[in-house]
Scaffold this motif. Structure first.
Motif, mmCIF file in Angstrom:
data_model
loop_
_atom_site.group_PDB
_atom_site.id
_atom_site.type_symbol
_atom_site.label_atom_id
_atom_site.label_comp_id
_atom_site.label_asym_id
_atom_site.label_seq_id
_atom_site.Cartn_x
_atom_site.Cartn_y
_atom_site.Cartn_z
ATOM 1 N N ALA A 9 36.113 41.567 48.188
ATOM 2 C CA ALA A 9 36.124 43.027 48.061
ATOM 3 C C ALA A 9 36.284 43.441 46.601
ATOM 4 C CB ALA A 9 37.255 43.616 48.908
ATOM 5 N N ASP A 10 37.116 42.721 45.876
ATOM 6 C CA ASP A 10 37.321 43.023 44.458
ATOM 7 C C ASP A 10 36.018 42.888 43.682
ATOM 8 O OD1 ASP A 10 38.876 43.548 42.068
ATOM 9 O OD2 ASP A 10 38.738 41.396 41.642
ATOM 10 N N LYS A 11 35.241 41.860 43.957
ATOM 11 C CA LYS A 11 33.960 41.665 43.273
ATOM 12 C C LYS A 11 32.989 42.805 43.561
ATOM 13 C CE LYS A 11 34.249 36.617 43.193
ATOM 14 N NZ LYS A 11 33.666 35.350 43.732
ATOM 15 N N LYS A 12 33.151 43.441 44.727
ATOM 16 C CA LYS A 12 32.286 44.564 45.105
ATOM 17 C C LYS A 12 32.832 45.907 44.620
ATOM 18 C CE LYS A 12 29.432 41.974 47.456
ATOM 19 N NZ LYS A 12 28.023 41.773 47.055
ATOM 20 N N GLY A 13 33.965 45.876 43.922
ATOM 21 C CA GLY A 13 34.541 47.120 43.408
ATOM 22 C C GLY A 13 35.272 47.944 44.440
ATOM 23 N N ILE A 14 35.642 47.316 45.556
ATOM 24 C CA ILE A 14 36.341 48.021 46.634
ATOM 25 C C ILE A 14 37.839 47.978 46.374
ATOM 26 C CG2 ILE A 14 36.878 47.941 49.112
ATOM 27 C CD1 ILE A 14 34.004 46.714 49.422
ATOM 28 N N LYS A 15 38.507 49.120 46.502
ATOM 29 C CA LYS A 15 39.925 49.193 46.177
ATOM 30 C C LYS A 15 40.809 49.532 47.376
ATOM 31 C CE LYS A 15 39.501 47.895 42.019
ATOM 32 N NZ LYS A 15 40.009 46.543 41.674
ATOM 33 N N LYS A 16 40.212 49.708 48.551
ATOM 34 C CA LYS A 16 40.986 49.968 49.756
ATOM 35 C C LYS A 16 40.438 49.139 50.910
ATOM 36 C CE LYS A 16 42.865 54.652 49.082
ATOM 37 N NZ LYS A 16 42.457 54.950 47.716
ATOM 38 N N ILE A 17 41.350 48.547 51.679
ATOM 39 C CA ILE A 17 41.006 47.819 52.897
ATOM 40 C C ILE A 17 41.816 48.422 54.036
ATOM 41 C CG2 ILE A 17 41.089 45.599 54.099
ATOM 42 C CD1 ILE A 17 40.898 44.233 51.350
ATOM 43 N N ILE A 18 41.146 48.750 55.141
ATOM 44 C CA ILE A 18 41.834 49.162 56.359
ATOM 45 C C ILE A 18 41.641 48.051 57.378
ATOM 46 C CG2 ILE A 18 41.989 50.834 58.227
ATOM 47 C CD1 ILE A 18 40.991 52.973 56.316
ATOM 48 N N GLN A 19 42.754 47.496 57.849
ATOM 49 C CA GLN A 19 42.723 46.380 58.795
ATOM 50 C C GLN A 19 43.170 46.904 60.156
ATOM 51 O OE1 GLN A 19 45.245 44.438 60.466
ATOM 52 N NE2 GLN A 19 43.639 43.091 61.221
ATOM 53 N N VAL A 20 42.390 46.564 61.216
ATOM 54 C CA VAL A 20 42.537 47.275 62.490
ATOM 55 C C VAL A 20 43.436 46.574 63.520
ATOM 56 C CG1 VAL A 20 40.382 48.574 62.246
ATOM 57 C CG2 VAL A 20 40.344 46.307 63.326
ATOM 58 N N GLY A 21 44.489 45.921 63.055
ATOM 59 C CA GLY A 21 45.487 45.385 63.974
ATOM 60 C C GLY A 21 45.399 43.891 64.197
ATOM 61 N N ASP A 22 46.476 43.313 64.767
ATOM 62 C CA ASP A 22 46.689 41.869 64.759
ATOM 63 C C ASP A 22 46.591 41.357 63.333
ATOM 64 O OD1 ASP A 22 47.205 41.861 67.424
ATOM 65 O OD2 ASP A 22 45.570 40.523 67.990
ATOM 66 N N PHE A 23 47.249 42.086 62.448
ATOM 67 C CA PHE A 23 47.322 41.726 61.042
ATOM 68 C C PHE A 23 48.086 40.413 60.868
ATOM 69 C CE2 PHE A 23 49.970 42.318 57.077
ATOM 70 C CZ PHE A 23 48.962 42.008 56.181
ATOM 71 N N GLY A 24 49.192 40.275 61.582
ATOM 72 C CA GLY A 24 50.042 39.102 61.448
ATOM 73 C C GLY A 24 51.388 39.441 60.856
ATOM 74 N N LEU A 25 51.966 40.576 61.293
ATOM 75 C CA LEU A 25 53.305 40.954 60.834
ATOM 76 C C LEU A 25 54.313 40.165 61.663
ATOM 77 C CD1 LEU A 25 56.023 42.827 60.870
ATOM 78 C CD2 LEU A 25 54.684 42.793 58.768
#
Length: 255
Positions: free
Chosen positions: A24-40
């Motif tokens: 994502a960094d290489k694509k210039g993206i600065k925000k990620i939204i993860q839709v659950g079962d993240f692993g907390l």
């Protein structure tokens, strides 16, 4: 802001998620939204190391990751964090400096677009899990959250959930009443929010389909899980285009 990575279930897979963040960094993206079962799962040492490891990669790239609660999270910790830890200007909870929790239900605005997140789902493998160790009974969306959304009656441009509506196009769904009832709650949420675009995880399968509501329909994307190719899309909020992992851009247009 314009481009956001929307990411499916990560299940605490640190190296794989780290590679996604660097991509994502290489694509210039600065925000990620993860839709659950993240692993907390920071009730054990591996879970703490996962958070620290991911946060360091996020910090070094300047990316922030916002995650929903899935059915496989430590909900005791999530509830305590949401009540007690600091929030950013949009009301997201700081888990680490660059790891943010949306809360059970959160609506916010970025660049004049409205985002709605609602976390939770039902575990069909409950019989094989231990309460307080690998299962937390708060995993499903409470009725009062659904009623609160219905009472507020606010639409949003984008909806992010862990579970899917009843029209999810899977032929091999396990037949159980609890999961079906939870998907009916998702129907209620979708009819209130009426998003242009809806993103979810949970089923570990890539899907594109539509959800009908009172004013028309929403385009829905079901994301695959960690280590799978179709585990993410890129949302361009400027024009509502969605670019898939196959580098196919789907034009939706603002509605």
């Amino acid at each position: 802001m314009s481009k956001i990575m929307v990411l499916g279930d990560t299940h605490g897979s640190g190296k794989w998620l780290g590679d996604k963040i660097r991509w994502a960094d290489k694509k210039g993206i600065k925000k990620i939204i993860q839709v659950g079962d993240f692993g907390l799962w920071d009730h054990d040492e591996d879970g703490v190391r996962f958070l620290d490891y991911i946060n360091e990669i996020l910090r070094s790239t300047g990316i922030r990751l916002y995650f929903l609660g899935g059915n496989h999270e430590n909900w005791d910790h999530l509830e305590w964090y949401e009540k007690n830890l600091p929030k950013d200007y949009s009301g997201h909870t700081y888990i680490r400096s660059h790891v943010m929790y949306t809360g059970r239900m959160k609506r916010w605005a970025w660049d004049n677009k409205y985002f709605q997140a609602v976390g939770g789902a039902y575990s069909i493998d409950r019989a094989h899990r231990k309460v307080g160790k690998s299962l937390w009974l708060q995993e499903t969306i409470p009725d009062n959250v659904v009623y609160g959304l219905e009472k507020a009656n606010r639409q949003s441009d984008y909806l992010f959930t862990h579970d899917a509506p009843t029209c999810v196009p899977m032929k091999n769904l396990k037949i159980d009443i609890e999961s079906e009832m939870h998907r009916k709650k998702m129907d209620q949420i979708g009819r209130v929010v009426q998003p242009n675009l809806w993103f979810h995880g949970h089923y570990h399968q890539w899907m594109e389909y539509s959800f009908m509501h009172q004013s028309g329909y929403s385009f829905v994307y079901g994301l695959d899980k960690d280590f799978e190719h179709f585990s993410h899309v890129i949302l361009d909020t400027e024009n509502d285009n969605v670019t898939t992992a196959a580098n196919k851009t789907i034009e939706h247009g603002n509605v």
